[in-house]
Design a protein around this motif. Structure first.
Motif, PDB file in Angstrom:
ATOM      1  N   ARG A 246     -17.495  -0.575  15.515  1.00 12.34           N
ATOM      2  CA  ARG A 246     -17.736   0.070  14.922  1.00 12.34           C
ATOM      3  C   ARG A 246     -17.141   0.489  13.388  1.00 12.34           C
ATOM      4  O   ARG A 246     -17.782   0.766  12.758  1.00 12.34           O
ATOM      5  N   ALA A 247     -16.388   0.055  13.080  1.00 10.00           N
ATOM      6  CA  ALA A 247     -15.624  -0.119  12.370  1.00 10.00           C
ATOM      7  C   ALA A 247     -15.776  -0.917  11.009  1.00 10.00           C
ATOM      8  O   ALA A 247     -15.890  -0.678   9.906  1.00 10.00           O
ATOM      9  N   ILE A 248     -16.590  -1.574  11.414  1.00 11.72           N
ATOM     10  CA  ILE A 248     -17.899  -2.626  10.815  1.00 11.72           C
ATOM     11  C   ILE A 248     -18.389  -2.196   9.969  1.00 11.72           C
ATOM     12  O   ILE A 248     -18.878  -1.878   8.705  1.00 11.72           O
ATOM     13  N   LEU A 249     -19.407  -1.627  11.141  1.00 12.04           N
ATOM     14  CA  LEU A 249     -20.353  -0.808  11.224  1.00 12.04           C
ATOM     15  C   LEU A 249     -19.752   0.960   9.379  1.00 12.04           C
ATOM     16  O   LEU A 249     -20.884   0.626   8.943  1.00 12.04           O
ATOM     17  N   ALA A 250     -19.092   0.877   9.627  1.00  9.06           N
ATOM     18  CA  ALA A 250     -18.508   2.021   9.365  1.00  9.06           C
ATOM     19  C   ALA A 250     -18.658   2.053   7.618  1.00  9.06           C
ATOM     20  O   ALA A 250     -18.843   2.330   6.442  1.00  9.06           O
ATOM     21  N   ARG A 251     -18.144   0.202   7.691  1.00  7.87           N
ATOM     22  CA  ARG A 251     -17.388   0.231   6.570  1.00  7.87           C
ATOM     23  C   ARG A 251     -18.867  -0.662   5.602  1.00  7.87           C
ATOM     24  O   ARG A 251     -18.831  -0.106   4.559  1.00  7.87           O
ATOM     25  N   MET A 252     -19.738  -0.811   6.286  1.00  3.54           N
ATOM     26  CA  MET A 252     -20.863  -1.039   5.511  1.00  3.54           C
ATOM     27  C   MET A 252     -21.318  -0.024   5.005  1.00  3.54           C
ATOM     28  O   MET A 252     -21.471   0.422   3.953  1.00  3.54           O
ATOM     29  N   LEU A 253     -21.562   0.863   6.569  1.00  2.85           N
ATOM     30  CA  LEU A 253     -21.982   2.870   4.932  1.00  2.85           C
ATOM     31  C   LEU A 253     -21.617   3.305   4.347  1.00  2.85           C
ATOM     32  O   LEU A 253     -21.613   3.460   3.681  1.00  2.85           O
ATOM     33  N   ASN A 254     -19.814   3.191   4.261  1.00  2.00           N
ATOM     34  CA  ASN A 254     -19.050   3.365   3.298  1.00  2.00           C
ATOM     35  C   ASN A 254     -19.349   2.516   1.860  1.00  2.00           C
ATOM     36  O   ASN A 254     -19.876   3.531   1.040  1.00  2.00           O
ATOM     37  N   ASN A 255     -19.760   1.430   1.927  1.00  2.16           N
ATOM     38  CA  ASN A 255     -20.255   0.977   0.716  1.00  2.16           C
ATOM     39  C   ASN A 255     -21.723   1.470   0.118  1.00  2.16           C
ATOM     40  O   ASN A 255     -21.454   1.355  -1.115  1.00  2.16           O
ATOM     41  N   LEU A 256     -22.525   1.333   1.292  1.00  4.08           N
ATOM     42  CA  LEU A 256     -23.990   1.795   0.400  1.00  4.08           C
ATOM     43  C   LEU A 256     -23.397   2.975   0.552  1.00  4.08           C
ATOM     44  O   LEU A 256     -24.521   4.366  -0.673  1.00  4.08           O
ATOM     45  N   HIS A 257     -23.252   3.673   0.866  1.00  9.17           N
ATOM     46  CA  HIS A 257     -22.591   5.509   0.747  1.00  9.17           C
ATOM     47  C   HIS A 257     -22.775   5.830  -1.090  1.00  9.17           C
ATOM     48  O   HIS A 257     -22.411   6.092  -1.899  1.00  9.17           O
ATOM     49  N   ARG A 258     -21.252   4.619  -1.245  1.00 13.70           N
ATOM     50  CA  ARG A 258     -20.105   4.864  -2.533  1.00 13.70           C
ATOM     51  C   ARG A 258     -21.841   4.270  -3.630  1.00 13.70           C
ATOM     52  O   ARG A 258     -21.464   5.186  -4.773  1.00 13.70           O
ATOM     53  N   ILE A 259     -22.205   2.962  -3.589  1.00 14.77           N
ATOM     54  CA  ILE A 259     -22.893   2.705  -4.219  1.00 14.77           C
ATOM     55  C   ILE A 259     -24.269   4.012  -4.636  1.00 14.77           C
ATOM     56  O   ILE A 259     -24.549   3.890  -5.716  1.00 14.77           O
ATOM     57  N   TYR A 260     -24.258   4.800  -3.672  1.00 19.77           N
ATOM     58  CA  TYR A 260     -25.290   5.958  -3.739  1.00 19.77           C
ATOM     59  C   TYR A 260     -25.146   6.447  -4.800  1.00 19.77           C
ATOM     60  O   TYR A 260     -25.827   7.345  -5.831  1.00 19.77           O
ATOM     61  N   VAL A 261     -23.747   6.905  -4.115  1.00 21.47           N
ATOM     62  CA  VAL A 261     -22.756   8.345  -5.113  1.00 21.47           C
ATOM     63  C   VAL A 261     -22.683   7.785  -6.724  1.00 21.47           C
ATOM     64  O   VAL A 261     -22.971   8.284  -7.405  1.00 21.47           O
ATOM     65  N   GLU A 262     -22.253   6.707  -6.626  1.00 23.06           N
ATOM     66  CA  GLU A 262     -22.013   6.777  -8.310  1.00 23.06           C
ATOM     67  C   GLU A 262     -23.500   6.021  -9.058  1.00 23.06           C
ATOM     68  O   GLU A 262     -23.825   5.170  -9.930  1.00 23.06           O
ATOM     69  N   THR A 263     -24.943   5.589  -8.208  1.00 18.62           N
ATOM     70  CA  THR A 263     -26.015   5.621  -8.854  1.00 18.62           C
ATOM     71  C   THR A 263     -27.089   7.182  -8.893  1.00 18.62           C
ATOM     72  O   THR A 263     -28.157   6.873  -8.872  1.00 18.62           O
TER      73      THR A 263
END
Length: 283
Positions: A246-263
């Protein structure tokens, strides 16, 4: 209420293009009540319809249904207890957001094939270092996986299918691939999330940390501590402990979320945040 037939669904899709807003809304509502798997195939066909109104509304509705379907899948996954929540299922769900049309089964078979290539050489009498060397050779020399220094913040680096296609990825996705192949071989592997980096932990006759972003480089506890301090953080013991799926998947999603925010892609960021909320609130 009877299940809509294919003919019903096709007729309702055409009615979504009706010039009367009430008729179009009625048709859309009826389609929303039908099982997603019944409607999706017909919507995919409708996005190429000759009528531009039908085509446009079908495209918007298709995206809405795909998102609803993904939300339902995340709900089902998140409802599982941590002891059975499947990392592989979740990793492919992350990729499904960007690649809804892609069949992920060939990528599961690719993972199978990597494990099958190593399996004949694995023996209980081998040292853990020999075993790690065999897996490293398969994944980084033969399969060609490597860290992506050039396009590190490309959203595709968060999608396991694209990492397998391109043979390049970021630390967490490469680590997930390493874990999924290793677990097929029965190896004691776990993910470890350091600040600013992600590693694989091998718990054998001793504990060692593996860095898939750098072609499986082996790290000691002291190496990991130095990395944490170099990133400007005080070391905390929990940094080196295995992470649950669960924590690994949450971190994967967090990475993707941050990319979309920053772009500056707020809609995509909002969707990913929704998946994060489902995953973490049910945990």
């Amino acid at each position: 209420m009877r299940r809509l037939t294919a003919e019903d669904i096709q007729a309702l899709i055409r009615l979504m293009g009706d010039s009367d807003p009430r008729t179009a809304t009625f048709a859309r509502q009826k389609l929303l009540e039908a099982p997603v798997e019944d409607v999706l195939p017909h919507l995919k066909h409708a996005v190429t319809d000759a009528d531009p109104l039908i085509r446009g509304r079908a495209r918007l509705f298709l995206e809405e249904l795909r998102l609803a379907d993904l939300n339902q899948r995340w709900e089902r996954l998140a409802s599982q207890s941590d002891s059975v929540l499947d990392l592989e299922t979740g990793a492919f769900l992350v990729a499904k957001y960007r690649y809804p049309e892609v069949d992920m089964e060939p990528y599961r078979r690719w993972l199978d094939a990597q494990a099958e290539a190593v399996a004949p050489h694995i023996d209980p009498s081998l040292s853990m270092y020999h075993t790690i060397g065999l897996l490293n050779r398969q994944l980084f020399e033969k399969a060609g996986l490597q860290g992506d220094d050039v396009r590190y913040y490309d959203p595709d680096n968060s999608c396991i299918n694209r990492v397998i296609d391109r043979k390049r990825g970021i630390p967490i996705t490469l680590s997930v691939i390493y874990i999924l192949v290793g677990r097929r071989l029965g190896l004691p592997l776990d993910g470890v999330g350091l600040p600013g980096h992600f590693l694989v932990r091998y718990s054998g006759e001793e504990t060692v940390w593996i860095d898939p972003f750098h072609r499986g480089r082996l790290l000691t506890r002291e190496d990991c501590i130095r990395h944490v301090r170099a990133m400007g953080y005080p070391f905390r013991e929990h940094f080196l402990k295995p992470m649950k799926a669960r924590a690994i998947l949450a971190r994967m999603l967090n990475n993707l979320h941050r990319i979309y925010v920053e772009t500056d892609q707020p809609l995509q960021a909002e969707h990913i945040k929704g998946f994060q909320d489902i995953l973490t609130q049910r945990g």
